[in-house]
Motif scaffolding. Structure first.
Motif, PDB file in Angstrom:
ATOM      1  N   ARG A 154       0.836  -1.208   0.000  1.00 26.88           N
ATOM      2  CA  ARG A 154       0.000   0.000   0.000  1.00 26.88           C
ATOM      3  C   ARG A 154       0.870   1.257   0.000  1.00 26.88           C
ATOM      4  O   ARG A 154       0.597   2.216  -0.731  1.00 26.88           O
ATOM      5  CB  ARG A 154      -0.943   0.000   1.203  1.00 26.88           C
ATOM      6  CG  ARG A 154      -1.905   1.183   1.193  1.00 26.88           C
ATOM      7  CD  ARG A 154      -2.933   1.090   2.302  1.00 26.88           C
ATOM      8  NE  ARG A 154      -3.863   2.217   2.243  1.00 26.88           N
ATOM      9  CZ  ARG A 154      -4.964   2.253   1.509  1.00 26.88           C
ATOM     10  NH1 ARG A 154      -5.296   1.203   0.778  1.00 26.88           N
ATOM     11  NH2 ARG A 154      -5.743   3.317   1.512  1.00 26.88           N
ATOM     12  N   ILE A 155       1.932   1.243   0.809  1.00 22.00           N
ATOM     13  CA  ILE A 155       2.841   2.389   0.842  1.00 22.00           C
ATOM     14  C   ILE A 155       3.460   2.617  -0.536  1.00 22.00           C
ATOM     15  O   ILE A 155       3.502   3.749  -1.043  1.00 22.00           O
ATOM     16  CB  ILE A 155       3.936   2.180   1.901  1.00 22.00           C
ATOM     17  CG1 ILE A 155       3.335   2.262   3.311  1.00 22.00           C
ATOM     18  CG2 ILE A 155       5.054   3.214   1.742  1.00 22.00           C
ATOM     19  CD1 ILE A 155       4.291   1.875   4.411  1.00 22.00           C
ATOM     20  N   ALA A 156       3.943   1.533  -1.146  1.00 27.24           N
ATOM     21  CA  ALA A 156       4.585   1.649  -2.457  1.00 27.24           C
ATOM     22  C   ALA A 156       3.615   2.198  -3.498  1.00 27.24           C
ATOM     23  O   ALA A 156       3.990   2.993  -4.374  1.00 27.24           O
ATOM     24  CB  ALA A 156       5.137   0.298  -2.890  1.00 27.24           C
ATOM     25  N   ALA A 157       2.354   1.785  -3.403  1.00 24.14           N
ATOM     26  CA  ALA A 157       1.355   2.240  -4.367  1.00 24.14           C
ATOM     27  C   ALA A 157       1.025   3.715  -4.188  1.00 24.14           C
ATOM     28  O   ALA A 157       0.690   4.406  -5.155  1.00 24.14           O
ATOM     29  CB  ALA A 157       0.088   1.401  -4.235  1.00 24.14           C
ATOM     30  N   LYS A 158       1.120   4.206  -2.949  1.00 23.84           N
ATOM     31  CA  LYS A 158       0.742   5.584  -2.657  1.00 23.84           C
ATOM     32  C   LYS A 158       1.910   6.562  -2.703  1.00 23.84           C
ATOM     33  O   LYS A 158       1.697   7.774  -2.855  1.00 23.84           O
ATOM     34  CB  LYS A 158       0.109   5.656  -1.255  1.00 23.84           C
ATOM     35  CG  LYS A 158      -1.178   4.858  -1.080  1.00 23.84           C
ATOM     36  CD  LYS A 158      -2.330   5.520  -1.791  1.00 23.84           C
ATOM     37  CE  LYS A 158      -3.635   4.764  -1.554  1.00 23.84           C
ATOM     38  NZ  LYS A 158      -4.782   5.414  -2.248  1.00 23.84           N
ATOM     39  N   ALA A 159       3.135   6.079  -2.552  1.00 20.94           N
ATOM     40  CA  ALA A 159       4.268   6.958  -2.278  1.00 20.94           C
ATOM     41  C   ALA A 159       4.669   7.841  -3.444  1.00 20.94           C
ATOM     42  O   ALA A 159       5.176   8.952  -3.244  1.00 20.94           O
ATOM     43  CB  ALA A 159       5.464   6.129  -1.818  1.00 20.94           C
ATOM     44  N   GLY A 160       4.500   7.374  -4.668  1.00 21.69           N
ATOM     45  CA  GLY A 160       4.966   8.156  -5.796  1.00 21.69           C
ATOM     46  C   GLY A 160       6.481   8.134  -5.880  1.00 21.69           C
ATOM     47  O   GLY A 160       7.143   7.191  -5.429  1.00 21.69           O
ATOM     48  N   ILE A 161       7.062   9.198  -6.442  1.00 24.66           N
ATOM     49  CA  ILE A 161       8.498   9.220  -6.692  1.00 24.66           C
ATOM     50  C   ILE A 161       9.222   9.719  -5.447  1.00 24.66           C
ATOM     51  O   ILE A 161       9.334  10.926  -5.194  1.00 24.66           O
ATOM     52  CB  ILE A 161       8.837  10.106  -7.910  1.00 24.66           C
ATOM     53  CG1 ILE A 161       8.120   9.579  -9.151  1.00 24.66           C
ATOM     54  CG2 ILE A 161      10.350  10.125  -8.144  1.00 24.66           C
ATOM     55  CD1 ILE A 161       8.276  10.462 -10.366  1.00 24.66           C
ATOM     56  N   LYS A 162       9.669   8.781  -4.650  1.00 21.01           N
ATOM     57  CA  LYS A 162      10.516   9.082  -3.504  1.00 21.01           C
ATOM     58  C   LYS A 162      11.232   7.797  -3.114  1.00 21.01           C
ATOM     59  O   LYS A 162      10.853   6.692  -3.541  1.00 21.01           O
ATOM     60  CB  LYS A 162       9.719   9.640  -2.314  1.00 21.01           C
ATOM     61  CG  LYS A 162       8.583   8.747  -1.837  1.00 21.01           C
ATOM     62  CD  LYS A 162       7.920   9.334  -0.595  1.00 21.01           C
ATOM     63  CE  LYS A 162       7.237  10.655  -0.835  1.00 21.01           C
ATOM     64  NZ  LYS A 162       5.932  10.511  -1.538  1.00 21.01           N
ATOM     65  N   LYS A 163      12.253   7.911  -2.309  1.00 20.79           N
ATOM     66  CA  LYS A 163      13.038   6.744  -1.912  1.00 20.79           C
ATOM     67  C   LYS A 163      12.266   5.917  -0.891  1.00 20.79           C
ATOM     68  O   LYS A 163      11.657   6.459   0.043  1.00 20.79           O
ATOM     69  CB  LYS A 163      14.372   7.198  -1.330  1.00 20.79           C
ATOM     70  CG  LYS A 163      15.378   6.085  -1.109  1.00 20.79           C
ATOM     71  CD  LYS A 163      16.741   6.657  -0.763  1.00 20.79           C
ATOM     72  CE  LYS A 163      17.793   5.557  -0.700  1.00 20.79           C
ATOM     73  NZ  LYS A 163      19.145   6.102  -0.407  1.00 20.79           N
TER      74      LYS A 163
END
Length: 472
Positions: A233-242
Motif C-alpha cells: 500500500r505504501i509503495a502504491a501511494k508513495a509516488g516518486i521518492k526513496k
C-alpha cells in the motif's frame, strides 16, 4: 495525553486511543488518534525543520545523540518497564532492548562525524588533467519513519538515530500498539538539544492518516518496517521518492549431522521463541540431517519445555504474551491447521488468552501456513532431510528472507552454504536470530529494499554531492 508533536510543541488529538497491556488487559495509557489534519500539520512542521537540521554541524548532531544515549541509559528501568507493559515482552528481553537502543544511538553519534566523502581523480580520463575535486554527503531532507511493535524502542532508534546523524528532519509514526515508549525517546532527543522542528511524531492508526503522509510530496524517503500488505500500500501511494523497507521473513536453519547438537538445539530454541516469536529473523523452519534428527528433536523439545511461560514482569519469565489475543488466536489456528494436515505437536500447542505456548511441530506438510508463510509467533517446525541440496532448495523457497543459518563443523560446507543461501545474512553455528546493530541488515529477493544497520542507514538517508574545480 498530549501525544502528537509538531510545531515545536505537544498537542492533543480530537479523539484518543487506549494502549492495553497484552498480558493483563489493563489500559496503561491513552494516546491521541491523529487525523489527516494532524498529519498535514506534522508534515509542514517537519518540512520546515529541514533547514535547522541541515545547519547543525556533524559535531552537534553527534553530541545530541550521545546525550540522548546517556539519558536513555540513566532511565533504563522506566524504558524497560514500558516495553513490557506495551508489548508483553519479558523483562529480561526488554532490558536487553534498552541496552541495544543505547548502543544504536551511540553508533549513530559516531557515524555523524564519520560521514565523509572522497577525492575524485578527474585526471584518470583524458581531458580531466586540469580538474580536481571531491564528493561529500548531504541529507536527503525529510524522512518519514514508520515502526512496528515488536522492538518498539530500538527500531525507532534505528530510524531516528541515522536520520539525525545524516542531518535530516523526521516524521515518526510509531506502532499503534506500542507508541508510548517511542514518545519517551522523542522527549529525550528534544531534551538533548534536537531542534524543535527537526522531529514530529504522530500516534494513532495508520489507516486513518497513513496515506497522506506517504503520498505527500514533502518527504524525500519513507523508511518502513512491517508487513508486506502494508508495504504494498505504501509503495502504491508513495509516488516518486526513496523507499527503504524491511518486510519480514520465514527464516530457515540447516542442522548438519556433524554439528554440536546440544548447542544447536539451545540456540534454535532461543532464536525461535525470543519475544514470543514476534521477530522478523526468528527461527521458523529447522531442516535437520536425518542422521541427527532424533537427537536434535529430543534436545529441542527438552529445551522448549524448560521455558518459563507467564507474567512478563517476572525476572524468570522466558515467554510472555503475544501483542494481543487476536494474534495469538491466529497462530493457534495455524497450528491446528498444520495438525489437521498430519502435523504432530511435540511441545506446546495450547493458548490462554494472548499467551501462546512455545510450540514445536514435526511431520508438517509443505503447504501448511506454518511452513510457507511467516508465522510471527512462537512456533517452530522440524523437517528431516537426506541430501544437502534438498535442504537448501527448501531453505530458499520463500520470496522474502532476511537471515538463514547453518550448524556444522565443516568449514567447506559452511562457506558453501553461505554462498548458496538466498539471504541477506548467513549465520554459521548461530541461529538466524542474531543481529549486531552495527551490521548491514535488510531483506533479500522481494524483500531487498535498502539496508539498516547504523552506518548503512546513514548512507541510505544521505545523497552525494560532487564538487569539481577546473584549474586555470
Amino acid at each position: 495525553m498530549q501525544s502528537l508533536y509538531y510545531d515545536g510543541s505537544w498537542h492533543h488529538a480530537a479523539s484518543g486511543m487506549d494502549i492495553v497491556n497484552p498480558f493483563t488487559g489493563a489500559v496503561i495509557g491513552t494516546v491521541g488518534a491523529a487525523t489527516d489534519a494532524d498529519a498535514a500539520k506534522a508534515l509542514a512542521s517537519a518540512a520546515a525543520g529541514r533547514a535547522a537540521m541541515k545547519a547543525l554541524t556533524s559535531g552537534e548532531r553527534s553530541a545530541i545523540l550521545h546525550r540522548t544515549a546517556d539519558a536513555v541509559a540513566a532511565d533504563a528501568t522506566a524504558f524497560a518497564a514500558m516495553i513490557v507493559a506495551e508489548t508483553g515482552k519479558p523483562l529480561k528481553a526488554a532490558e536487553k532492548e534498552v541496552r541495544r537502543c543505547v548502543n544504536t544511538l551511540r553508533l549513530s553519534a559516531e557515524e555523524a562525524v564519520r560521514l565523509t566523502g572522497e577525492t575524485i581523480r578527474f585526471d584518470s580520463f583524458a581531458g580531466g588533467e586540469a580538474r580536481q575535486g571531491f564528493y561529500a554527503y548531504e541529507p536527503l531532507g525529510l524522512i518519514v519513519a514508520i515502526t512496528p511493535f515488536n522492538d518498539p524502542l530500538n527500531l525507532v532508534a534505528h530510524k531516528l538515530g541515522p536520520a539525525i546523524a545524516a542531518g535530516n528532519s523526521v516524521l515518526l509514526k510509531p506502532a499503534e500498539q506500542a507508541p508510548i515508549v517511542a514518545l519517551m525517546l522523542v522527549k529525550k532527543l528534544l531534551a538533548a538539544g534536537l531542534p524543535p522542528l527537526g522531529l514530529a511524531a504522530l500516534t494513532g492508526r495508520g489507516s486513518d492518516f497513513g496515506d497522506l503522509i506517504v503520498a505527500s510530496a514533502e518527504p524525500a524517503m519513507i523508511s518502513f518496517t512491517g508487513g508486506v500488505a502494508v508495504a504494498n500500500r505504501i509503495a502504491a501511494k508513495a509516488g516518486i521518492k526513496k523507499l527503504a523497507m524491511e518486510l519480514g521473513a520465514n527464516s530457515p536453519v540447516i542442522v548438519m549431522a556433524d554439528a554440536d547438537i546440544e548447542t544447536a538445539a539451545a540456540s534454535c530454541v532461543s532464536g525461535a521463541f525470543w519475544a514470543a516469536g514476534q521477530n522478523c529473523i526468528g527461527v521458523q523452519r529447522i531442516l535437520v540431517e536425518e542422521g541427527a534428527y532424533v537427537a536434535f528433536r529430543d534436545a529441542v523439545v527438552r529445551h522448549t519445555k524448560a521455558l518459563v511461560v507467564g507474567d512478563p514482569m517476572l525476572p524468570g519469565t522466558d515467554i510472555g504474551p503475544m501483542i494481543g489475543e487476536a494474534e495469538a488466536a491466529r497462530v493457534e489456528a495455524w497450528v491446528r491447521d498444520a495438525v489437521s494436515q498430519g502435523g504432530r505437536v511435540l511441545a506446546g500447542g495450547k493458548r490462554e488468552g494472548s499467551v501462546m505456548w512455545p510450540t514445536v511441530l514435526e511431520n508438517v506438510p509443505k503447504a501448511a501456513s506454518v511452513i510457507c508463510s511467516e508465522v510471527f509467533g512462537p512456533v517452530v517446525t522440524l523437517v528431516p532431510f537426506g541430501e544437502f541440496d534438498e535442504a537448501m532448495k527448501a531453505a530458499n523457497a520463500p520470496d522474502h528472507t532476511i537471515h538463514a543459518a547453518i550448524f556444522t563443523r565443516d568449514v567447506n560446507r559452511a562457506l558453501g552454504a553461505a554462498r548458496a543461501f538466498e539471504a541477506a545474512g548467513v549465520m554459521i553455528n548461530e541461529s538466524t536470530d542474531y543481529r549486531l546493530d552495527a551490521m548491514p541488515f535488510g531483506g533479500a529477493k522481494k524483500g531487498s529494499m535498502g539496508r539498516e544497520g547504523v552506518k548503512f542507514a546513514v548512507r541510505e538517508m544521505s545523497q552525494t554531492k560532487v564538487v569539481c574545480f577546473t584549474l586555470a
